[in-house]
Scaffold this motif. Structure first.
Motif, PDB file in Angstrom:
ATOM      1  N   SER A   2      36.721   5.135 119.170  1.00  0.00           N
ATOM      2  CA  SER A   2      35.769   4.759 119.218  1.00  0.00           C
ATOM      3  C   SER A   2      35.379   3.903 118.333  1.00  0.00           C
ATOM      4  N   THR A   3      34.253   2.394 117.993  1.00  0.00           N
ATOM      5  CA  THR A   3      34.092   1.754 116.916  1.00  0.00           C
ATOM      6  C   THR A   3      32.788   2.324 116.069  1.00  0.00           C
ATOM      7  N   ILE A   4      32.068   2.803 114.821  1.00  0.00           N
ATOM      8  CA  ILE A   4      30.211   2.698 114.901  1.00  0.00           C
ATOM      9  C   ILE A   4      30.772   2.192 113.681  1.00  0.00           C
ATOM     10  N   ASN A   5      29.649   1.073 113.623  1.00  0.00           N
ATOM     11  CA  ASN A   5      29.134   0.111 112.258  1.00  0.00           C
ATOM     12  C   ASN A   5      28.738   1.424 110.886  1.00  0.00           C
ATOM     13  N   ILE A   6      28.291   1.747 111.741  1.00  0.00           N
ATOM     14  CA  ILE A   6      27.407   3.110 110.473  1.00  0.00           C
ATOM     15  C   ILE A   6      27.506   4.396 110.755  1.00  0.00           C
ATOM     16  N   LEU A   7      28.245   5.363 110.654  1.00  0.00           N
ATOM     17  CA  LEU A   7      27.584   6.827 110.513  1.00  0.00           C
ATOM     18  C   LEU A   7      26.746   7.802 109.545  1.00  0.00           C
ATOM     19  N   ILE A   8      25.983   8.131 110.000  1.00  0.00           N
ATOM     20  CA  ILE A   8      24.834   8.830 108.978  1.00  0.00           C
ATOM     21  C   ILE A   8      25.423  10.432 110.255  1.00  0.00           C
ATOM     22  N   ALA A   9      25.860  11.104 108.246  1.00  0.00           N
ATOM     23  CA  ALA A   9      26.607  12.338 108.565  1.00  0.00           C
ATOM     24  C   ALA A   9      25.776  13.411 107.639  1.00  0.00           C
ATOM     25  N   ILE A  31      23.641   9.037 114.482  1.00  0.00           N
ATOM     26  CA  ILE A  31      23.749   9.766 113.146  1.00  0.00           C
ATOM     27  C   ILE A  31      24.082  11.183 113.522  1.00  0.00           C
ATOM     28  N   ILE A  32      24.817  11.858 113.666  1.00  0.00           N
ATOM     29  CA  ILE A  32      25.223  12.918 113.308  1.00  0.00           C
ATOM     30  C   ILE A  32      25.138  14.502 112.994  1.00  0.00           C
ATOM     31  N   TRP A 101      23.290  16.517 118.176  1.00  0.00           N
ATOM     32  CA  TRP A 101      23.419  18.172 117.471  1.00  0.00           C
ATOM     33  C   TRP A 101      24.193  18.500 117.573  1.00  0.00           C
ATOM     34  N   GLY A 102      24.915  19.588 116.872  1.00  0.00           N
ATOM     35  CA  GLY A 102      25.899  19.880 116.703  1.00  0.00           C
ATOM     36  C   GLY A 102      27.473  19.302 116.406  1.00  0.00           C
ATOM     37  N   VAL A 103      27.189  17.743 116.059  1.00  0.00           N
ATOM     38  CA  VAL A 103      28.608  16.866 115.735  1.00  0.00           C
ATOM     39  C   VAL A 103      28.850  17.678 114.327  1.00  0.00           C
TER      40      VAL A 103
END
Ligand SMILES: Cc1cc2nc3c(=O)[nH]c(=O)nc-3n(C[C@H](O)[C@H](O)[C@H](O)COP(=O)(O)OP(=O)(O)OC[C@H]3O[C@@H](n4cnc5c(N)ncnc54)[C@H](O)[C@@H]3O)c2cc1C
Length: 265
Positions: A2-9, A31-32, A101-103
């Protein structure tokens, strides 16, 4: 993939705040958070004037001030950070954004124009191509560790303790700071009946393993001239100034990692 522009970890205060700013600007993101739900115990309690100014920009300041305890000048607000994060989650939910949650962020590989990221949920792996990865994972995140953003140690700094302690009687809304030649002790309100104590560890206790609040109780009660009740928890820490040597384009380390950005930018 999959492609994500912005990922907040990481959905601590920093991740949630960034998510809210992006959501309000209409920028898509995910957001994960590796925990299965929001935190229940407050670590941070005091929001300083500058933080309140940021809340003003997103029209949240009044809501926080209404629910927190206004401390004497210079302006500071006691507002436990679990309550604070609940407030940000509510705002996000109203905008249709839910934290996953949980990721957990497990692996990060930087390429020229994107980041390859492996996420894990319930033992299942998901590999994604990410435009910008915001590592809001706190002080010991995967992103920082896997990119070797280590810090020089300055462990000679003073050792502090921090504890939440029951204090009976009418609610106290003042901040008390007492110091003598060797130690300082600070007490500030968390919630009704609960006070946050912060102090330097007594010199004669520095070598002791497994310190508890009982080791510090007599000194703290003496300096504050107050009888203190049960301690809910206590932890020790040192204050460090960390500076990273490198800055990489698609990776961001905000929040608990802010000194990195300041230094490298
Ligand atoms: C005891 C204590 C008292 C404090 N008191 C104050 C105070 O009074 N005022 C103040 O301003 N600051 C205070 N602080 C500092 C404040 O708590 C931090 O600056 C703030 O929590 C940083 O927020 P953050 O979102 O950057 O990191 P964190 O709060 O650490 O959040 C990081 C999040 O990322 C998640 N995460 C980590 N790894 C992964 C991964 N691999 N994948 C997915 N998610 C991940 C974590 O589970 C966590 O939820 C205190 C800190 C402590 C420890």
């Amino acid at each position: 993939m999959s492609t994500i522009n912005i990922l907040i970890a990481g959905a601590g205060t920093t991740g949630l705040m960034l998510a809210l700013r992006l959501a309000r600007a209409g920028v898509p993101f995910r957001i994960i958070e590796r925990n299965r739900g929001p935190g229940q115990a407050p670590a941070a309690i005091v929001a300083q004037a500058l933080a309140i100014e940021f809340y003003q920009q997103i029209v949240l300041a009044e809501q926080l001030i209404e629910h927190g305890i206004n401390l004497p000048s210079p302006f500071e607000l006691s507002f436990p950070h679990d309550d604070h994060d609940d407030c940000l989650l509510e705002q996000l939910s109203a905008l249709g954004v839910e934290v996953e949650w949980g990721v957990a962020l497990q692996q990060v590989e930087q390429h020229r124009d994107h980041v390859a990221v492996t996420l894990v949920k319930n033992g299942l792996r998901e590999v994604c191509e990410v435009g910008y990865l915001c590592g809001c994972e706190g002080a010991r995140g995967v992103l920082r560790n896997q990119h070797d953003l280590t810090f020089p140690s300055d462990s000679d700094n003073p050792l502090f303790y921090v504890a939440d302690v029951v204090v009976d009687g009418p609610q106290r809304t003042n901040v008390y700071l007492r110091a003598d030649r060797h130690q300082l002790t600070l007490m500030a309100p968390v919630r009704s009946g609960m006070q946050r104590l912060v102090g330097t560890v007594a010199p004669e206790l520095l070598a002791q393993q497994n310190l508890t609040f009982e080791d510090e109780r007599a000194g703290a009660e003496h300096r504050l001239a107050t009888t203190l009740g049960k301690a809910h928890w206590m932890s020790t820490y040192r204050v460090h100034q960390h500076v990273a040597e490198v800055f990489r384009a698609c990776l961001m380390l905000p929040g608990a990692c802010t000194p990195l950005l300041k230094a490298s930018a």
